[in-house]
Design a protein around this motif. Structure first.
Motif, PDB file in Angstrom:
ATOM      1  N   THR A 268       7.891  10.792   2.533  1.00  0.00           N
ATOM      2  CA  THR A 268       8.764  11.082   1.400  1.00  0.00           C
ATOM      3  C   THR A 268       9.054   9.779   0.671  1.00  0.00           C
ATOM      4  O   THR A 268       9.095   8.711   1.295  1.00  0.00           O
ATOM      5  CB  THR A 268      10.091  11.744   1.847  1.00  0.00           C
ATOM      6  OG1 THR A 268      10.903  12.015   0.708  1.00  0.00           O
ATOM      7  CG2 THR A 268      10.847  10.850   2.812  1.00  0.00           C
ATOM      8  N   ALA A 269       9.218   9.845  -0.637  1.00  0.00           N
ATOM      9  CA  ALA A 269       9.514   8.657  -1.439  1.00  0.00           C
ATOM     10  C   ALA A 269      10.607   9.009  -2.434  1.00  0.00           C
ATOM     11  O   ALA A 269      10.870  10.187  -2.710  1.00  0.00           O
ATOM     12  CB  ALA A 269       8.265   8.164  -2.165  1.00  0.00           C
ATOM     13  N   SER A 270      11.239   7.984  -2.987  1.00  0.00           N
ATOM     14  CA  SER A 270      12.372   8.199  -3.885  1.00  0.00           C
ATOM     15  C   SER A 270      12.285   7.263  -5.077  1.00  0.00           C
ATOM     16  O   SER A 270      12.012   6.066  -4.923  1.00  0.00           O
ATOM     17  CB  SER A 270      13.690   7.963  -3.135  1.00  0.00           C
ATOM     18  OG  SER A 270      14.787   8.063  -4.015  1.00  0.00           O
ATOM     19  N   VAL A 271      12.535   7.808  -6.263  1.00  0.00           N
ATOM     20  CA  VAL A 271      12.573   7.034  -7.495  1.00  0.00           C
ATOM     21  C   VAL A 271      13.954   7.203  -8.116  1.00  0.00           C
ATOM     22  O   VAL A 271      14.452   8.326  -8.249  1.00  0.00           O
ATOM     23  CB  VAL A 271      11.498   7.503  -8.492  1.00  0.00           C
ATOM     24  CG1 VAL A 271      11.606   6.742  -9.808  1.00  0.00           C
ATOM     25  CG2 VAL A 271      10.101   7.345  -7.882  1.00  0.00           C
ATOM     26  N   VAL A 272      14.571   6.082  -8.505  1.00  0.00           N
ATOM     27  CA  VAL A 272      15.896   6.102  -9.119  1.00  0.00           C
ATOM     28  C   VAL A 272      15.818   5.446 -10.492  1.00  0.00           C
ATOM     29  O   VAL A 272      15.423   4.282 -10.616  1.00  0.00           O
ATOM     30  CB  VAL A 272      16.937   5.373  -8.249  1.00  0.00           C
ATOM     31  CG1 VAL A 272      18.310   5.388  -8.937  1.00  0.00           C
ATOM     32  CG2 VAL A 272      17.040   6.020  -6.866  1.00  0.00           C
TER      33      VAL A 272
ATOM     34  N   ASP B 259       0.827  -1.204   0.000  1.00  0.00           N
ATOM     35  CA  ASP B 259       0.000   0.000   0.000  1.00  0.00           C
ATOM     36  C   ASP B 259       0.864   1.258   0.000  1.00  0.00           C
ATOM     37  O   ASP B 259       0.547   2.249  -0.655  1.00  0.00           O
ATOM     38  CB  ASP B 259      -0.918  -0.013   1.221  1.00  0.00           C
ATOM     39  CG  ASP B 259      -1.908   1.139   1.184  1.00  0.00           C
ATOM     40  OD1 ASP B 259      -2.609   1.296   0.169  1.00  0.00           O
ATOM     41  OD2 ASP B 259      -1.964   1.895   2.179  1.00  0.00           O
ATOM     42  N   VAL B 260       1.954   1.191   0.743  1.00  0.00           N
ATOM     43  CA  VAL B 260       2.907   2.303   0.806  1.00  0.00           C
ATOM     44  C   VAL B 260       4.209   1.852   0.150  1.00  0.00           C
ATOM     45  O   VAL B 260       4.802   0.858   0.568  1.00  0.00           O
ATOM     46  CB  VAL B 260       3.180   2.727   2.267  1.00  0.00           C
ATOM     47  CG1 VAL B 260       4.288   3.772   2.325  1.00  0.00           C
ATOM     48  CG2 VAL B 260       1.909   3.246   2.911  1.00  0.00           C
ATOM     49  N   VAL B 261       4.641   2.557  -0.878  1.00  0.00           N
ATOM     50  CA  VAL B 261       5.915   2.273  -1.536  1.00  0.00           C
ATOM     51  C   VAL B 261       6.858   3.438  -1.264  1.00  0.00           C
ATOM     52  O   VAL B 261       6.578   4.583  -1.637  1.00  0.00           O
ATOM     53  CB  VAL B 261       5.742   2.064  -3.056  1.00  0.00           C
ATOM     54  CG1 VAL B 261       7.103   1.939  -3.738  1.00  0.00           C
ATOM     55  CG2 VAL B 261       4.902   0.820  -3.324  1.00  0.00           C
ATOM     56  N   ASP B 262       7.963   3.147  -0.594  1.00  0.00           N
ATOM     57  CA  ASP B 262       8.918   4.187  -0.217  1.00  0.00           C
ATOM     58  C   ASP B 262       9.950   4.462  -1.308  1.00  0.00           C
ATOM     59  O   ASP B 262      10.519   5.558  -1.361  1.00  0.00           O
ATOM     60  CB  ASP B 262       9.665   3.767   1.056  1.00  0.00           C
ATOM     61  CG  ASP B 262       8.726   3.518   2.212  1.00  0.00           C
ATOM     62  OD1 ASP B 262       8.299   4.493   2.853  1.00  0.00           O
ATOM     63  OD2 ASP B 262       8.403   2.340   2.467  1.00  0.00           O
ATOM     64  N   GLY B 263      10.192   3.473  -2.161  1.00  0.00           N
ATOM     65  CA  GLY B 263      11.220   3.669  -3.174  1.00  0.00           C
ATOM     66  C   GLY B 263      11.010   2.782  -4.383  1.00  0.00           C
ATOM     67  O   GLY B 263      10.459   1.684  -4.289  1.00  0.00           O
ATOM     68  N   LEU B 264      11.449   3.287  -5.529  1.00  0.00           N
ATOM     69  CA  LEU B 264      11.393   2.546  -6.788  1.00  0.00           C
ATOM     70  C   LEU B 264      12.738   2.672  -7.479  1.00  0.00           C
ATOM     71  O   LEU B 264      13.257   3.785  -7.649  1.00  0.00           O
ATOM     72  CB  LEU B 264      10.292   3.104  -7.694  1.00  0.00           C
ATOM     73  CG  LEU B 264      10.326   2.677  -9.174  1.00  0.00           C
ATOM     74  CD1 LEU B 264      10.109   1.186  -9.320  1.00  0.00           C
ATOM     75  CD2 LEU B 264       9.290   3.463  -9.978  1.00  0.00           C
ATOM     76  N   ILE B 265      13.309   1.536  -7.861  1.00  0.00           N
ATOM     77  CA  ILE B 265      14.538   1.510  -8.662  1.00  0.00           C
ATOM     78  C   ILE B 265      14.193   0.839  -9.981  1.00  0.00           C
ATOM     79  O   ILE B 265      13.759  -0.319 -10.003  1.00  0.00           O
ATOM     80  CB  ILE B 265      15.666   0.747  -7.953  1.00  0.00           C
ATOM     81  CG1 ILE B 265      16.050   1.465  -6.649  1.00  0.00           C
ATOM     82  CG2 ILE B 265      16.889   0.614  -8.866  1.00  0.00           C
ATOM     83  CD1 ILE B 265      17.071   0.711  -5.813  1.00  0.00           C
ATOM     84  N   TYR B 266      14.368   1.567 -11.067  1.00  0.00           N
ATOM     85  CA  TYR B 266      14.078   1.022 -12.393  1.00  0.00           C
ATOM     86  C   TYR B 266      15.407   0.759 -13.082  1.00  0.00           C
ATOM     87  O   TYR B 266      16.087   1.685 -13.536  1.00  0.00           O
ATOM     88  CB  TYR B 266      13.230   1.997 -13.209  1.00  0.00           C
ATOM     89  CG  TYR B 266      12.854   1.450 -14.572  1.00  0.00           C
ATOM     90  CD1 TYR B 266      11.787   0.570 -14.716  1.00  0.00           C
ATOM     91  CD2 TYR B 266      13.579   1.788 -15.712  1.00  0.00           C
ATOM     92  CE1 TYR B 266      11.439   0.046 -15.956  1.00  0.00           C
ATOM     93  CE2 TYR B 266      13.246   1.278 -16.953  1.00  0.00           C
ATOM     94  CZ  TYR B 266      12.175   0.408 -17.066  1.00  0.00           C
ATOM     95  OH  TYR B 266      11.845  -0.110 -18.298  1.00  0.00           O
ATOM     96  N   ALA B 267      15.791  -0.530 -13.166  1.00  0.00           N
ATOM     97  CA  ALA B 267      17.147  -0.890 -13.582  1.00  0.00           C
ATOM     98  C   ALA B 267      17.293  -1.588 -14.928  1.00  0.00           C
ATOM     99  O   ALA B 267      18.417  -1.924 -15.297  1.00  0.00           O
ATOM    100  CB  ALA B 267      17.788  -1.761 -12.494  1.00  0.00           C
ATOM    101  N   PRO B 268      16.225  -1.863 -15.706  1.00  0.00           N
ATOM    102  CA  PRO B 268      16.466  -2.457 -17.019  1.00  0.00           C
ATOM    103  C   PRO B 268      17.316  -1.523 -17.891  1.00  0.00           C
ATOM    104  O   PRO B 268      17.308  -0.300 -17.703  1.00  0.00           O
ATOM    105  CB  PRO B 268      15.053  -2.607 -17.613  1.00  0.00           C
ATOM    106  CG  PRO B 268      14.147  -2.602 -16.446  1.00  0.00           C
ATOM    107  CD  PRO B 268      14.785  -1.701 -15.441  1.00  0.00           C
TER     108      PRO B 268
END
Length: 232
Positions: A114-118, A62-71
């Motif tokens: 706060t959330a983070s996307v990389v 339900d809560v996503v703190d971070g996303l790493i998109y690595a393809p």
């Protein structure tokens, strides 16, 4: 414990990031290849091709703190051998796939304080390199996307950053490092005289996900052995 989603966790930098973060966080990992090396109680793995398959059957936290998109992709050819499909494929992997998962997770990313996307760019987006037209074009688009989304979602405290590696010792780059001679030549092109490791790049992504990077957004951080900034 944070909830982190990692796309492309089956190999390379994504795999290294999942291993690094699983000790302290819950990981939802998605990859089109099997992730036999991701046997960990904190990792929930789904085998999917994010470009062609729906994500509707995945129950994300339900809560996503971070996303790493690595393809990623390494499609190096002279311009006269690059097809329109080559450019489209690189753009789909590097940009449209990232947009798809960001849009999917946006309601979840809005919920923590706060959330983070990389995302991942490349040294080739800054430094003109022969035979890199397709990958450099798509990675340059990644950098523009990061800056735009960092501005759009700053008031909601969602941070967007990118890591821009040079050649890294992963299976994706295996054909470029297939002999000792190729490996040595590649190392010598970098001021630090060596190839980067997946673990080093994953470490920078993990930092950008962490609270220690809470005042960093809209940035493209080079991890390239000095290639983009140093001339010897």
């Amino acid at each position: 414990m944070k909830n982190i989603v990692i796309i492309g966790c089956g190999k390379g930098i994504g795999l290294a990031a999942a291993r690094l973060l699983a000790g302290q966080h819950h990981i939802t990992g998605i990859s089109r290849s099997d992730a036999l090396e991701l046997q960990h109680p904190n990792i929930e793995f789904h085998r999917k091709d994010i470009l062609t398959e729906t994500l509707d059957d995945i129950v994300f936290p339900d809560v996503v703190d971070g996303l790493i998109y690595a393809p990623g992709s390494i499609n190096l050819k002279p311009l006269n051998r690059l097809t329109e499909e080559d450019f489209k494929h690189d753009f789909e992997i590097n940009v449209l796939g990232a947009v798809k998962i960001i849009q999917k997770l946006l309601p979840h990313l809005r919920k923590p304080e706060t959330a983070s996307v990389v995302l991942f760019s490349s040294v080739a987006a800054k430094l003109g390199m022969p035979f890199h037209a397709s990958v450099a074009a798509s990675k340059s688009a990644v950098e523009g996307l990061v800056r735009s989304l960092a501005a759009e979602f700053s008031a909601q405290k969602i941070r967007f950053n990118a890591v821009a590696p040079s050649l890294t010792d992963t299976s994706l780059a295996a054909h470029l490092l297939s002999t000792p001679e190729k490996r040595e030549a590649s190392a010598k092109r970098h001021p630090l005289q060596r190839i980067g490791s997946a673990e080093e790049i994953a470490g920078l992504a993990a930092f950008l996900i962490s609270d220690q990077a809470s005042w960093i957004t809209g940035q493209v951080l080079g991890a390239d052995g000095g290639m983009s900034r140093i001339r010897l």
